[in-house]
Each structure stands twice: as C-alpha cells, then as structure tokens.
Design a protein around this motif. Structure first.
Motif: not given
Length: 271
Positions: A2-3, A5, A25, A27-28, A56
């Motif tokens: 993940s980015r 968070i 997040s 992006s995961t 999501s």
C-alpha cells in the motif's frame, strides 16, 4: 503493498476491549490486483474485527462490503455482505496469474454474501460458502485467421463430409458470438469451496448459451458444459475439463444433440 496510508486508531477507554479504526490508501496491490482509493472503517472488540465500511475501486470497477472477521489462533471466521459492479473477471484472473486469457472479456456485477471459517488459508477456501446472483457482459475477440479457418472448413465439408459437424459448430461460435456483446444472467453458488452455476445464460440477439459448470477452487479443477441453443434446440455442446488456466475444450461432432446422445466429444485443440 500500500502507498500513502493514513491510519487513525481510537481507543475507547470506557470500554478497554474496543478500538475504532479508519484506514485510507490511494493505492494498494493485493496478490497482483490493484485497488484504488480504499476507505475502511470499523472497530476491533473481543477478538472480532467489525468492518462497518469497505469501499474501493478495482481496475474500472467498484467493490463495497461490510461484515466481521473473527480472529483466533485455532479458528478464524469471516462473514461479509456487499456488492461489486463493472468488475472484469478476466482482468482479475490475469492479474493474479490464474489464467492467460487475452481475447475473452467477462464483466460482472452482483450483490453477495460470503461466509467461511478455518485455521488457515486452505481451510478457509475449503469451507467457503457464497451466493452471487450475476449480471454482466460477455465478449470474444475473433482473429481473421479464425474467421478464414471457419470459412475454409465450410468449403472442405463438400469433399470431407466427416468435417460437417465440427464445421457447423465452429461457424455457429464465430458468427453468433465473436465480436458481439452478449448479456450474462444467472446465479453462482459456492458450497464448501465448490463453485457451481445455476440457470446461468449468456445471450445476444442471435444466440443463447446455457452454462453448467462446477469448479473446485482449492484443487483448481473445472468441469462443465456450455450448451449453445438455437430455435429452442441445443445446436452445440462444449465441455470444459481440467485446470481453469488450460482446460481441455471438447466439442461435439455433429450439429444437433438429443437427450439420449452419448457421442464422445472431440478435443478442439487437436481439431
């Protein structure tokens, strides 16, 4: 993976066993599948995680659910209710390296209920139960070589009558389904890790296909029959057998089938 968070955890001091959490997040990636703009809200109490909200984007589709996860050393349990829309099953399976289908696209939407339990991942799969009423889109891209091959078979049947059945069958597939969007309607039920279709139909203005498939998720074994219907008669039966990534494709050798027909099917790859 993940980015960026953001995680908020709030301990309820009047209830020492209750902890609220919010997770976000942009992006995961889970097992090769990208999820974007994840929002998770819930709480943890008495070894149980309650998911009040999970939202999501997945590729071009959306996923949302709520439920609870019981986490213990000897037994885990999952109960989820939710929905998804515009999810490409083909893309997900390709991203998770389950298949390598390049010219078939299946997009689905459904409300669902999922329940499973077990000590480990294998038991969670074997005890998986779910109900998914499906609607969606089915699309096949056909190459010029396939269209030419079908036309050539039609010509050859004049000299080789034995090719008549398979020629008509492939001509039906190419002319009625290739490059034509078709609708998916039906039900998928998972019982103890075995996925089965019920009254699942893929249809367009030119043709109808009945899908009767069983898939063992843990063993990765698929077994089923696709029945192509014209004028309320079964025009062609295709059988799938083996791994979902590389199943045998068996096609009947004559254009019409009766209920009592027991003619063996031929492997399409060999043909």
């Amino acid at each position: 993976i993940s980015r960026k968070i953001t995680l908020h955890v709030v301990k309820e001091y009047l209830d020492f066993k209750n902890t609220k959490f919010n997770i976000n997040s942009p992006s995961t990636v889970i097992n090769g599948i990208p999820l974007r703009d994840i929002i998770i809200q819930g709480n943890y109490k008495n070894s149980k995680v309650n998911i009040e909200k999970f939202i999501s984007d997945i590729n071009e589709g959306k996923l949302a659910f709520s439920g609870n996860l019981k986490i213990e050393n000897n037994n885990n349990e999952i109960n989820l209710d939710g929905n998804f829309k515009n999810i490409s099953l083909t893309t997900l399976l390709n991203q998770s390296h389950k298949i390598e289908w390049k010219r078939l696209n299946i997009k689905l939407r459904s409300n669902f209920h999922i329940h499973t339990f077990g000590k480990n991942e294998n038991e969670l799969i074997k005890n998986l139960n779910a109900t998914l009423p499906l609607e969606g889109l089915f699309y096949i891209n056909a190459t010029q070589e396939e269209r030419f091959g079908t036309a050539l078979l039609n010509v050859l049947t004049a000299k080789i009558p034995e090719l008549s059945g398979i020629s008509k069958s492939l001509d039906f597939l190419i002319t009625r389904y290739a490059d034509i969007p078709s609708q998916i309607n039906g039900l998928v039920i998972i019982r103890n890790g075995i996925l089965k279709t019920e009254q699942l139909i893929i249809s367009n203005d030119n043709a109808k296909m009945s899908v009767d498939i069983s898939y063992d998720i843990f063993k990765d074994e698929i077994n089923g029959t696709l029945s192509f219907i014209e004028d309320d008669k079964i025009y062609l039966k295709t059988k799938l057998d083996g791994s979902i990534n590389n199943p045998k494709i068996l096609v009947g050798g004559k254009p019409f089938f009766n209920d009592n027909d027991e003619e063996p099917l031929d492997d399409l790859k060999k043909i």
